[in-house]
Design an enzyme around this catalytic site. Structure first.
Site, PDB file in Angstrom:
ATOM      1  N   ARG A 164       0.815  -1.215   0.000  1.00  0.00           N
ATOM      2  CA  ARG A 164       0.000   0.000   0.000  1.00  0.00           C
ATOM      3  C   ARG A 164       0.849   1.266   0.000  1.00  0.00           C
ATOM      4  NH1 ARG A 164      -2.161  -3.697  -1.017  1.00  0.00           N
ATOM      5  NH2 ARG A 164      -4.123  -4.596  -0.304  1.00  0.00           N
ATOM      6  N   SER A 254     -11.234   0.333   3.055  1.00  0.00           N
ATOM      7  CA  SER A 254     -10.515  -0.105   4.254  1.00  0.00           C
ATOM      8  C   SER A 254      -9.767   1.086   4.832  1.00  0.00           C
ATOM      9  CB  SER A 254      -9.535  -1.234   3.908  1.00  0.00           C
ATOM     10  OG  SER A 254     -10.232  -2.383   3.479  1.00  0.00           O
ATOM     11  N   GLU A 356      -5.141   4.346   5.870  1.00  0.00           N
ATOM     12  CA  GLU A 356      -4.872   4.179   4.451  1.00  0.00           C
ATOM     13  C   GLU A 356      -5.236   5.415   3.642  1.00  0.00           C
ATOM     14  OE1 GLU A 356      -6.126   1.107   0.877  1.00  0.00           O
ATOM     15  OE2 GLU A 356      -5.830   0.336   2.884  1.00  0.00           O
TER      16      GLU A 356
END
Length: 361
Positions: A164, A254, A356
Site C-alpha cells: 500500500r 478499508s 490508508e
C-alpha cells in the site's frame, strides 16, 4: 479551460465529507495540466490531485488551494502477442472500467482488483491490492509530469512498490502528477486464486468444466468473468463496492492498513494476544523477517463491534469493521472516531494502526 471557485468537495469523495476548494480545475489533457500548474504558480497556491475521491479525506475547512480533478481519458494498446497485451491507460479512466475491459479480452493480472473504486492514476500511488493481487505486478511504467511541467516515464523498479505504498505516496516522486499508467497483462496466466475465500468459491462453482465446446479464448473469458463476479460478490458483502443505496459505502474503503511487524515484534504481539486468550491470531508472511497482521481482526478483538455508532454522525460499517462510515457527520467526527479506534487497538495489543486514506490538507 474553466476555473471554478468555491467548489464543495463532499460530492467528489466517497465519504461525502469536506468543505470547499478555493479553486477547482478539471484536467482532461496534458495542456490543461500545464495551464493548471501555471495558474498555481501565478497565484502562489498549493494544489492537490483528485481522482475518484475514494481514498481522500478533506477537512471541514476545505482546501485553500487548487484541486486538479484528473480526467485524462484513453486506453491505448501498445503491443500484443500470444503471451501478453500492453496498454497505456489515461490517469482519469475509472479503474473498474479498465478492469472490466481487460476481463472481456481474457487477460489476467488485475482480475482480483475488480470493484475497487477510484481512477487508474491513483492505482500506482498506493499500490492497490486485494484478494491476492497487487497492481505492482502488472505495471510496466508510470508516466508523470514533474512540478516543472516536464513529462517523464518511471519504470516499475524505480516506483519502489511495497505494501500500500510507493515512491509516489511517500517517496521521491510524491510531488509528481500521474498522467498515464502502462500495464502488461497475460493471455496465458490462470486466474489468480491465492485468496482462500476466493478459491473456495471457485471450487464450488466447478468453473474448470465450463468449456462446453467453446473456443479456448471464449472459455478463458468466461472463467475470468467468473472470478471478477466472485470478487465483486465478496466486496459487496463487506459494502466495499460503491452503491448509493447502501449507506455503508459512504466510506474510504478499508480505513486502516494491515500492520507489518518484524519477527521480533510479531513474537511480542503473540505474547500479548495470548494473555487476552487468543492462541492463533491470523498472521501472514509479508517478506523475509516480517509478518502481516489483520487490521480487521485487531479491531474486532479489541472490543469494537460492527455497526457501532460514534458521536458526531459517524460509525463503523455494519458489514466490515475496517469501514469507517459517514452517516450524517463531519470530517472532524470521522477523524476523532479513527483515533479512538487506533487507541483501543493499541491499548489492547500494543500495535499501532496506520490510516490508508490521505487527509488533506
Amino acid at each position: 479551460m474553466f476555473v471554478q471557485n468555491n467548489v464543495s468537495l463532499a460530492p467528489h469523495t466517497s465519504l461525502q465529507l469536506g468543505g470547499e476548494a478555493k479553486y477547482f480545475i478539471s484536467i482532461k489533457t496534458i495542456e490543461d495540466l500545464r495551464y493548471a500548474l501555471e495558474f498555481c504558480k501565478k497565484e502562489n497556491l498549493p494544489f492537490f490531485i483528485l481522482g475518484g475521491g475514494s481514498n481522500t479525506i478533506f477537512r471541514d475547512s476545505g482546501f485553500p488551494g487548487v484541486i486538479f480533478k484528473m480526467q485524462i481519458p484513453g486506453i491505448r494498446c501498445l503491443d500484443s502477442n500470444n503471451e501478453y497485451t500492453i496498454f497505456q491507460v489515461g490517469a482519469g479512466v475509472i479503474w473498474d472500467h479498465f478492469v472490466e475491459f481487460t476481463i472481456k479480452q481474457g487477460l489476467a493480472g488485475i482480475e482480483c482488483l475488480s470493484g475497487i473504486p477510484g481512477s487508474v492514476g491513483a492505482s500506482p500511488i498506493q499500490n492497490i491490492g486485494a484478494y491476492g493481487q497487487e497492481v505492482k505486478d502488472s505495471i510496466l511504467a508510470v508516466e508523470c509530469m514533474n512540478p516543472f511541467g516536464e513529462i517523464i516515464s518511471i519504470t516499475n523498479q524505480n516506483c519502489q512498490f511495497r505494501y500500500r505504498n510507493s515512491e509516489f505516496k511517500s517517496g521521491i516522486y510524491k510531488d509528481y502528477i500521474v498522467i498515464s499508467v502502462t500495464f502488461q497483462l497475460s493471455k496465458e496466466a490462470a486466474p489468480c486464486l491465492r485468496y482462500p475465500e476466493l478459491q473456495n468459491l471457485w471450487d464450488a462453482s466447478n468453473s474448470e468444466n465450463f468449456n462446453n465446446g467453446k473456443s479456448n479464448l471464449e472459455s478463458r473469458i468466461q472463467q475470468m468473468e467468473i472470478v471478477r463476479n466472485m470478487v465483486i460478490q465478496l466486496r459487496k458483502k463487506k459494502s466495499m463496492v460503491l452503491d448509493e443505496n447502501d449507506p455503508n459505502t459512504r466510506s474510504a474503503g478499508s480505513f486502516f492498513t494491515n500492520p507489518i511487524l518484524s519477527d521480533v515484534d510479531t513474537e511480542k504481539f503473540l505474547q500479548v494476544a495470548k494473555k487476552h486468550g487468543f492462541e492463533n491470531p491470523p498472521i501472514y508472511t509479508e517478506s523475509p523477517g516480517y509478518k502481516k497482521l489483520s487490521a480487521a481482526w485487531l479491531i474486532e478483538n479489541s472490543g469494537i463491534q460492527k455497526g457501532t455508532k460514534y458521536p458526531g454522525g459517524v460509525g463503523i460499517s455494519d458489514k466490515h469493521c475496517l469501514g469507517l462510515i459517514n452517516i450524517e457527520g463531519t470530517t472532524s467526527a470521522l477523524l476523532a472516531m479513527a483515533e479512538s479506534v487506533r487507541q483501543r487497538v493499541f491499548e489492547t495489543f500494543f500495535v499501532r494502526l496506520e490510516m490508508e486514506p490521505v487527509v488533506r490538507p
